[in-house]
Structures are given as structure tokens and as C-alpha cells.
Motif scaffolding. Sequence first.
Motif, mmCIF file in Angstrom:
data_model
loop_
_atom_site.group_PDB
_atom_site.id
_atom_site.type_symbol
_atom_site.label_atom_id
_atom_site.label_comp_id
_atom_site.label_asym_id
_atom_site.label_seq_id
_atom_site.Cartn_x
_atom_site.Cartn_y
_atom_site.Cartn_z
ATOM 1 N N CYS A 18 31.158 -32.722 -21.257
ATOM 2 C CA CYS A 18 32.196 -31.820 -21.776
ATOM 3 C C CYS A 18 32.720 -30.915 -20.658
ATOM 4 O O CYS A 18 31.926 -30.299 -19.942
ATOM 5 C CB CYS A 18 31.582 -30.979 -22.900
ATOM 6 S SG CYS A 18 32.719 -29.810 -23.644
ATOM 7 N N PRO A 19 34.041 -30.810 -20.515
ATOM 8 C CA PRO A 19 34.595 -29.954 -19.481
ATOM 9 C C PRO A 19 34.510 -28.461 -19.818
ATOM 10 O O PRO A 19 34.726 -27.617 -18.963
ATOM 11 C CB PRO A 19 36.062 -30.406 -19.392
ATOM 12 C CG PRO A 19 36.359 -30.899 -20.755
ATOM 13 C CD PRO A 19 35.072 -31.522 -21.251
ATOM 14 N N ARG A 20 34.189 -28.139 -21.053
ATOM 15 C CA ARG A 20 34.099 -26.739 -21.492
ATOM 16 C C ARG A 20 32.716 -26.183 -21.208
ATOM 17 O O ARG A 20 31.777 -26.444 -21.924
ATOM 18 C CB ARG A 20 34.392 -26.631 -22.983
ATOM 19 C CG ARG A 20 35.759 -27.107 -23.355
ATOM 20 C CD ARG A 20 35.951 -27.025 -24.828
ATOM 21 N NE ARG A 20 37.187 -27.707 -25.192
ATOM 22 C CZ ARG A 20 37.532 -28.001 -26.416
ATOM 23 N NH1 ARG A 20 36.729 -27.684 -27.417
ATOM 24 N NH2 ARG A 20 38.649 -28.616 -26.666
ATOM 25 N N GLU A 39 42.699 -37.099 -23.474
ATOM 26 C CA GLU A 39 43.116 -35.739 -23.812
ATOM 27 C C GLU A 39 43.258 -34.897 -22.540
ATOM 28 O O GLU A 39 42.732 -35.249 -21.485
ATOM 29 C CB GLU A 39 42.080 -35.088 -24.735
ATOM 30 C CG GLU A 39 41.892 -35.803 -26.044
ATOM 31 C CD GLU A 39 43.080 -35.663 -26.969
ATOM 32 O OE1 GLU A 39 43.732 -34.592 -26.958
ATOM 33 O OE2 GLU A 39 43.364 -36.626 -27.680
ATOM 34 N N SER A 40 43.926 -33.766 -22.647
ATOM 35 C CA SER A 40 44.094 -32.887 -21.494
ATOM 36 C C SER A 40 42.751 -32.308 -21.033
ATOM 37 O O SER A 40 42.533 -32.105 -19.847
ATOM 38 C CB SER A 40 45.073 -31.765 -21.819
ATOM 39 O OG SER A 40 44.603 -31.026 -22.931
ATOM 40 N N ASP A 41 41.840 -32.033 -21.979
ATOM 41 C CA ASP A 41 40.486 -31.583 -21.628
ATOM 42 C C ASP A 41 39.542 -32.786 -21.802
ATOM 43 O O ASP A 41 38.773 -32.862 -22.732
ATOM 44 C CB ASP A 41 40.047 -30.396 -22.480
ATOM 45 C CG ASP A 41 39.997 -30.698 -23.963
ATOM 46 O OD1 ASP A 41 40.664 -31.652 -24.397
ATOM 47 O OD2 ASP A 41 39.282 -29.992 -24.684
ATOM 48 N N GLU A 42 39.645 -33.706 -20.857
ATOM 49 C CA GLU A 42 38.968 -34.995 -20.963
ATOM 50 C C GLU A 42 37.451 -34.890 -21.124
ATOM 51 O O GLU A 42 36.774 -34.270 -20.319
ATOM 52 C CB GLU A 42 39.277 -35.850 -19.732
ATOM 53 C CG GLU A 42 38.635 -37.208 -19.780
ATOM 54 C CD GLU A 42 38.977 -38.061 -18.577
ATOM 55 O OE1 GLU A 42 38.885 -39.285 -18.713
ATOM 56 O OE2 GLU A 42 39.324 -37.516 -17.528
ATOM 57 N N HIS A 43 36.956 -35.489 -22.178
ATOM 58 C CA HIS A 43 35.526 -35.628 -22.414
ATOM 59 C C HIS A 43 35.136 -37.039 -21.997
ATOM 60 O O HIS A 43 35.917 -37.975 -22.176
ATOM 61 C CB HIS A 43 35.197 -35.429 -23.893
ATOM 62 C CG HIS A 43 35.204 -33.993 -24.315
ATOM 63 N ND1 HIS A 43 36.347 -33.245 -24.339
ATOM 64 C CD2 HIS A 43 34.199 -33.193 -24.726
ATOM 65 C CE1 HIS A 43 36.044 -32.017 -24.749
ATOM 66 N NE2 HIS A 43 34.753 -31.961 -25.002
ATOM 67 N N THR A 44 33.956 -37.195 -21.445
ATOM 68 C CA THR A 44 33.498 -38.504 -20.995
ATOM 69 C C THR A 44 32.272 -38.899 -21.797
ATOM 70 O O THR A 44 31.290 -38.151 -21.857
ATOM 71 C CB THR A 44 33.161 -38.473 -19.489
ATOM 72 O OG1 THR A 44 34.326 -38.040 -18.774
ATOM 73 C CG2 THR A 44 32.751 -39.848 -19.005
ATOM 74 N N ILE A 45 32.338 -40.076 -22.412
ATOM 75 C CA ILE A 45 31.230 -40.612 -23.193
ATOM 76 C C ILE A 45 30.412 -41.493 -22.269
ATOM 77 O O ILE A 45 30.964 -42.350 -21.580
ATOM 78 C CB ILE A 45 31.736 -41.452 -24.394
ATOM 79 C CG1 ILE A 45 32.911 -40.779 -25.119
ATOM 80 C CG2 ILE A 45 30.591 -41.795 -25.325
ATOM 81 C CD1 ILE A 45 32.669 -39.406 -25.641
ATOM 82 N N VAL A 46 29.100 -41.294 -22.241
ATOM 83 C CA VAL A 46 28.215 -42.069 -21.372
ATOM 84 C C VAL A 46 27.384 -43.015 -22.231
ATOM 85 O O VAL A 46 26.715 -42.576 -23.176
ATOM 86 C CB VAL A 46 27.290 -41.141 -20.548
ATOM 87 C CG1 VAL A 46 26.422 -41.958 -19.606
ATOM 88 C CG2 VAL A 46 28.101 -40.108 -19.782
#
Length: 67
Positions: A61-63, A43-50
Motif C-alpha cells: 500500500c502506498p499510504r 489507480e493513481s494511488d497504485e496498490h500492488t498485490i503480491v
Amino acid sequence: MPKEIYPSSYQCDCGHQSDFFENTIREAKKMSHKKKIYLGDSESDEHTIVFYKGEMVEIICPRAGVK
């Protein structure tokens, strides 16, 4: 708290949902037994799952730095 939506989706506290192929999640969990694995969505606001020790441990979360 972030949650796993079986079999291959994850929902962040901010409401964003990341969807992956089941095989991708299975491989990430398998590899995470040896070290932390970071899996980003496209997605444009990439979230990363660890993943660590076979489980999702957090979502980056980038937000506003929400985890």
C-alpha cells in the motif's frame, strides 16, 4: 489483514479495493508457483498485490507503508 474478494478483487487494510479480470488473477496465481508475482492496479494511488505459491500473500500500500 488484506483480503481476497472472490473471484478477482482484493481489499487493502486501508479500504482500497483493486479489481482485476478473472483471467489475469488466474494467470498470476499460476505463474506464482515458481516465483513471487507483483500485480499492480491502475489507480493513481497504485496498490500492488503480491502472489506466491498460488496465493495472495500481501498487498503493498502506498499510504503510509500499510500492508
